[in-house]
Design a protein around this motif. Structure first.
Motif, PDB file in Angstrom:
ATOM      1  N   UNK A   1     -40.966  13.438   9.303  1.00 29.03           N
ATOM      2  CA  UNK A   1     -40.192  13.664  10.530  1.00 29.03           C
ATOM      3  C   UNK A   1     -38.809  13.019  10.388  1.00 29.03           C
ATOM      4  N   UNK A   2     -37.773  13.846  10.478  1.00 28.11           N
ATOM      5  CA  UNK A   2     -36.413  13.401  10.173  1.00 28.11           C
ATOM      6  C   UNK A   2     -35.475  13.711  11.338  1.00 28.11           C
ATOM      7  N   UNK A   3     -34.627  12.742  11.658  1.00 23.21           N
ATOM      8  CA  UNK A   3     -33.553  12.969  12.632  1.00 23.21           C
ATOM      9  C   UNK A   3     -32.224  12.973  11.881  1.00 23.21           C
ATOM     10  N   UNK A   4     -31.414  14.024  12.100  1.00 24.72           N
ATOM     11  CA  UNK A   4     -30.085  14.123  11.504  1.00 24.72           C
ATOM     12  C   UNK A   4     -29.073  13.687  12.561  1.00 24.72           C
ATOM     13  N   UNK A   5     -28.393  12.579  12.312  1.00 19.78           N
ATOM     14  CA  UNK A   5     -27.468  12.029  13.298  1.00 19.78           C
ATOM     15  C   UNK A   5     -26.155  12.811  13.340  1.00 19.78           C
ATOM     16  N   UNK A   6     -25.525  12.807  14.517  1.00 20.22           N
ATOM     17  CA  UNK A   6     -24.210  13.429  14.668  1.00 20.22           C
ATOM     18  C   UNK A   6     -23.147  12.611  13.938  1.00 20.22           C
ATOM     19  N   UNK A   7     -22.057  13.268  13.566  1.00 23.95           N
ATOM     20  CA  UNK A   7     -20.951  12.583  12.884  1.00 23.95           C
ATOM     21  C   UNK A   7     -19.937  12.066  13.898  1.00 23.95           C
ATOM     22  N   UNK A   8     -19.648  12.882  14.929  1.00 22.56           N
ATOM     23  CA  UNK A   8     -18.664  12.519  15.956  1.00 22.56           C
ATOM     24  C   UNK A   8     -19.348  12.441  17.318  1.00 22.56           C
ATOM     25  N   UNK A   9     -18.804  11.613  18.192  1.00 22.35           N
ATOM     26  CA  UNK A   9     -19.324  11.532  19.559  1.00 22.35           C
ATOM     27  C   UNK A   9     -18.900  12.779  20.341  1.00 22.35           C
ATOM     28  N   UNK A  10     -19.508  12.959  21.501  1.00 24.61           N
ATOM     29  CA  UNK A  10     -19.226  14.141  22.317  1.00 24.61           C
ATOM     30  C   UNK A  10     -18.767  13.706  23.706  1.00 24.61           C
TER      31      UNK A  10
ATOM     32  N   UNK B   1     -39.942  10.289  15.049  1.00 26.68           N
ATOM     33  CA  UNK B   1     -39.474  10.561  13.681  1.00 26.68           C
ATOM     34  C   UNK B   1     -39.564   9.291  12.840  1.00 26.68           C
ATOM     35  N   UNK B   2     -39.638   9.498  11.527  1.00 25.14           N
ATOM     36  CA  UNK B   2     -39.798   8.395  10.578  1.00 25.14           C
ATOM     37  C   UNK B   2     -38.506   8.057   9.852  1.00 25.14           C
ATOM     38  N   UNK B   3     -37.637   9.054   9.685  1.00 26.20           N
ATOM     39  CA  UNK B   3     -36.399   8.878   8.928  1.00 26.20           C
ATOM     40  C   UNK B   3     -35.202   9.287   9.780  1.00 26.20           C
ATOM     41  N   UNK B   4     -34.080   8.676   9.477  1.00 27.98           N
ATOM     42  CA  UNK B   4     -32.806   9.091  10.070  1.00 27.98           C
ATOM     43  C   UNK B   4     -31.796   9.228   8.935  1.00 27.98           C
ATOM     44  N   UNK B   5     -31.231  10.424   8.804  1.00 25.65           N
ATOM     45  CA  UNK B   5     -30.184  10.651   7.802  1.00 25.65           C
ATOM     46  C   UNK B   5     -28.847  10.662   8.536  1.00 25.65           C
ATOM     47  N   UNK B   6     -27.934   9.779   8.118  1.00 24.05           N
ATOM     48  CA  UNK B   6     -26.634   9.696   8.782  1.00 24.05           C
ATOM     49  C   UNK B   6     -25.515   9.729   7.751  1.00 24.05           C
ATOM     50  N   UNK B   7     -24.321  10.072   8.218  1.00 25.85           N
ATOM     51  CA  UNK B   7     -23.179  10.265   7.329  1.00 25.85           C
ATOM     52  C   UNK B   7     -22.592   8.930   6.885  1.00 25.85           C
ATOM     53  N   UNK B   8     -21.849   8.968   5.781  1.00 25.72           N
ATOM     54  CA  UNK B   8     -21.207   7.760   5.263  1.00 25.72           C
ATOM     55  C   UNK B   8     -20.059   7.300   6.148  1.00 25.72           C
ATOM     56  N   UNK B   9     -19.538   8.211   6.973  1.00 28.25           N
ATOM     57  CA  UNK B   9     -18.429   7.855   7.854  1.00 28.25           C
ATOM     58  C   UNK B   9     -17.072   7.892   7.183  1.00 28.25           C
ATOM     59  N   UNK B  10     -17.016   8.420   5.961  1.00 26.53           N
ATOM     60  CA  UNK B  10     -15.750   8.479   5.226  1.00 26.53           C
ATOM     61  C   UNK B  10     -14.974   9.740   5.615  1.00 26.53           C
ATOM     62  N   UNK B  11     -14.433   9.707   6.824  1.00 25.41           N
ATOM     63  CA  UNK B  11     -13.661  10.834   7.343  1.00 25.41           C
ATOM     64  C   UNK B  11     -12.185  10.462   7.314  1.00 25.41           C
ATOM     65  N   UNK B  12     -11.323  11.396   6.902  1.00 24.14           N
ATOM     66  CA  UNK B  12      -9.886  11.132   6.810  1.00 24.14           C
ATOM     67  C   UNK B  12      -9.356  10.711   8.183  1.00 24.14           C
ATOM     68  N   UNK B  13      -8.648   9.566   8.252  1.00 25.85           N
ATOM     69  CA  UNK B  13      -8.187   9.042   9.551  1.00 25.85           C
ATOM     70  C   UNK B  13      -7.375  10.025  10.372  1.00 25.85           C
ATOM     71  N   UNK B  14      -6.583  10.884   9.708  1.00 25.19           N
ATOM     72  CA  UNK B  14      -5.764  11.846  10.448  1.00 25.19           C
ATOM     73  C   UNK B  14      -6.614  12.772  11.304  1.00 25.19           C
ATOM     74  N   UNK B  15      -7.815  13.140  10.820  1.00 23.39           N
ATOM     75  CA  UNK B  15      -8.704  14.013  11.595  1.00 23.39           C
ATOM     76  C   UNK B  15      -9.356  13.229  12.739  1.00 23.39           C
ATOM     77  N   UNK B  16      -9.642  11.943  12.496  1.00 24.26           N
ATOM     78  CA  UNK B  16     -10.216  11.118  13.559  1.00 24.26           C
ATOM     79  C   UNK B  16      -9.221  10.987  14.711  1.00 24.26           C
ATOM     80  N   UNK B  17      -7.922  10.870  14.371  1.00 23.20           N
ATOM     81  CA  UNK B  17      -6.886  10.780  15.409  1.00 23.20           C
ATOM     82  C   UNK B  17      -6.877  12.031  16.278  1.00 23.20           C
TER      83      UNK B  17
END
Length: 554
Positions: free
Chosen positions: A316-325, A350-366
């Motif tokens: 059982x796996x949960x895939x986490x979101x990358x950005x907040x909503x 669920x037993x596992x959670x797969x999440x992103x490394x968070x290495x997103x280009x800062x310009x897109x985060x802005x």
């Protein structure tokens, strides 16, 4: 005759191995002939003959091996319809035939929206045993003219999942999203007409969706989580109740509060036929990614779904979101997402959670920050009892940060392979198929990324990085250019504001002086007219515009 000549085309890559076999035969024959006609045998001549014979024999063996390998690859190219790039088929793909493909792991994906479809489009390359359990929660929302005319159910999420699982997804997407522009069908959507026709043919809504697998040539099947008229209701932290799904983010933002609890109305919605059975038969259950409170949690609140998942022995796996909503998960971290699900459903979901490394280009985060969104913080230490797997899951799609379907699917399949390894099933056909396909996909994706980087930098495929530039400079050239451009704009803006302030001061000074010396100036020069405030302002703005133009030209 045409079929026979096909084997000698350049695209089949057969002639080289046939030529190698012929060379081997000639060398072997030459070696045997030398021995037969030789009158006296010396060690030097024997060594020469043996070497020629061995080289010829090796050439024959290598030629036969590769000609058989290439024959099998050509066979795959012409028969396996799942092969996208038929010009570069690898022999390892042989294990990925229809029989083994159909015996792939049974995977159930629960959710709705773009996140669900991302996972489905990636996993369909590994197994045909896919089941999408989709939210149907648009009851009570604004009804389109097409739905009003045909009296159909809200099927947008169902339709999108069918598109994601179809083998010709681009063509199917155009077909199902087509709106007629003329005649008696004007304003009607093809998808509404299709589902209405399927319902009338099969007698019920659930069968019409499942049998779409045969009509649209899908991989796997799509099942609505419930056939009941389900509405999503939100209880906010200030006690306010929102009964319309589409208004939840808006009200949360207006009231400056957050979501305390999500409910479904009626609370006793029954799961659609096949939902619980699919969960019980699953080898792997995937929850998310997607809108936490409107696409993920509501599915788990339907009667029997939560219980079936907890009782399942599947991974059982949960895939986490990358950005907040905005209006749903403002300032949420990975731990906050998980705790929200656990508060609604309890432990063991669920037993596992797969999440992103968070290495997103800062310009897109802005860009996301301007919309009230931010990257999901990775405070995984705050949650106990769940295994966390950090993987590279994100990609840039235009101006958006999205989950990469191939990377998400590879992470899930890798987890399944590790579980099969743990059970000592390395020789199981399922493990062999998944592991081979996984390695092949990684190799192909690596090549695609390398080619994309080279094309992005304007280089030819065979070119190396530009001389005189470091690897860092080549890799981050676009980002550096973006930062420089942003700095340049900021400097110009600051200078412009400073000039405006100076102009304003000059204007105030001139205005003051003109008031004091009006009588003197009028006495000295009767023919000259005093400049008005409007004229002074116009002159100042003209000076500013000219200076901006000169800076732009430089």
């Amino acid at each position: 005759m045409n079929g026979f000549m096909h084997w000698f085309k350049s695209s089949t890559k057969m002639k080289r191995w046939i030529f190698l076999i012929l060379i081997g035969i000639i060398l072997c024959c030459y070696g045997i002939a030398e021995i037969l006609i030789m009158k006296e045998i010396s060690f030097q001549e024997v060594g020469k003959v043996v070497a020629i014979f061995v080289v010829g024999f090796v050439a024959i063996v290598v030629g036969l091996v590769y000609i058989n390998k290439r024959t099998l690859e050509v066979l795959i190219e012409s028969t396996d319809e799942r092969m996208e790039n038929k010009k570069n088929v690898n022999i390892n793909s042989l294990i990925f035939n229809k029989t083994v493909y159909d015996k792939g792991p049974n995977i159930v994906v629960i959710g709705g929206g773009t996140g669900l479809n991302t996972v489905l489009s990636g996993l369909k390359n590994y197994t045909s045993n896919l089941t999408a359990i989709v939210t149907v929660s648009d009851y009570g929302e604004a009804i389109t003219n097409s739905r009003k005319e045909l009296q159909t159910l809200p099927l947008n999420d169902i339709k999108d999942s069918i598109v994601a699982l179809s083998k010709k997804d681009e063509q199917v997407e155009k077909l199902l999203n087509h709106e007629f522009q003329s005649g008696r069908l004007r304003g009607l959507d093809f998808s509404d007409i299709y589902f209405l026709a399927m319902k009338e043919i099969n007698g019920n809504f659930e069968d019409s969706i499942i049998k779409s697998n045969e009509v649209i040539n899908m991989v796997g099947k799509v099942i609505p989580v419930t056939l009941d008229e389900m509405k999503i209701v939100a209880e906010l932290a200030n006690g306010y109740i929102v009964e319309e799904k589409s208004r939840i983010p808006e009200v949360v933002s207006e009231k400056l509060t957050k979501i305390n609890r999500i409910m479904i109305n009626p609370s006793n919605c029954k799961p659609a036929p096949g939902v619980v059975e699919a969960i019980k038969a699953a080898d792997c259950i995937i929850i998310g990614p997607g809108s936490l409170y409107t696409n993920v949690i509501p599915n788990l609140l339907v009667n029997g779904v939560n219980k079936a998942i907890k009782e399942s022995t599947a991974i059982k796996v949960y895939i986490s979101n990358i950005m907040t909503e905005p209006g749903q998960t403002d300032n949420y971290s990975v731990a906050d997402h998980i705790n929200a699900i656990l508060e609604h459903c309890g432990q063991g979901i669920f037993d596992y959670c797969i999440y992103d490394t968070g290495e997103v280009i800062p310009e897109f985060i802005k860009k996301y920050n301007l919309e009230g969104q931010d990257i999901v913080e990775q405070d995984v230490d705050k949650v106990k009892g769940i295994k966390f797997l950090q993987r590279n899951l994100s990609m840039i799609d235009g101006d958006f940060v999205r989950h990469d379907p191939n990377l998400v699917a590879a992470s899930i399949i890798e987890l399944i392979c590790d579980d099969l390894k743990y059970q000592d099933k390395q020789n199981d056909p399922q493990y062999l198929m998944l592991n081979t396909k996984l390695q092949e996909e990684k190799r192909i994706n690596k090549k695609k990324k390398a080619m994309a980087r080279k094309n992005k930098n304007g280089k030819k495929p065979h070119e190396k990085h530009v001389r005189g530039k470091s690897k860092f400079s080549n890799k981050y050239s676009e980002r550096i250019a973006s930062i420089r451009e942003a700095d340049k704009k900021a400097i110009i803006k600051t200078e412009k504001e400073n000039m405006k302030r100076k102009a304003s001061k000059m204007y105030d000074k001139n205005d003051g002086e003109s008031v004091k010396t009006t009588k003197q100036k009028s006495a000295k020069g009767r023919g000259r007219r005093m400049k008005t405030k409007a004229e002074l302002r116009e002159e100042m703005m003209k000076t500013l515009n000219e200076s901006d133009y000169k800076k732009g030209a430089r």
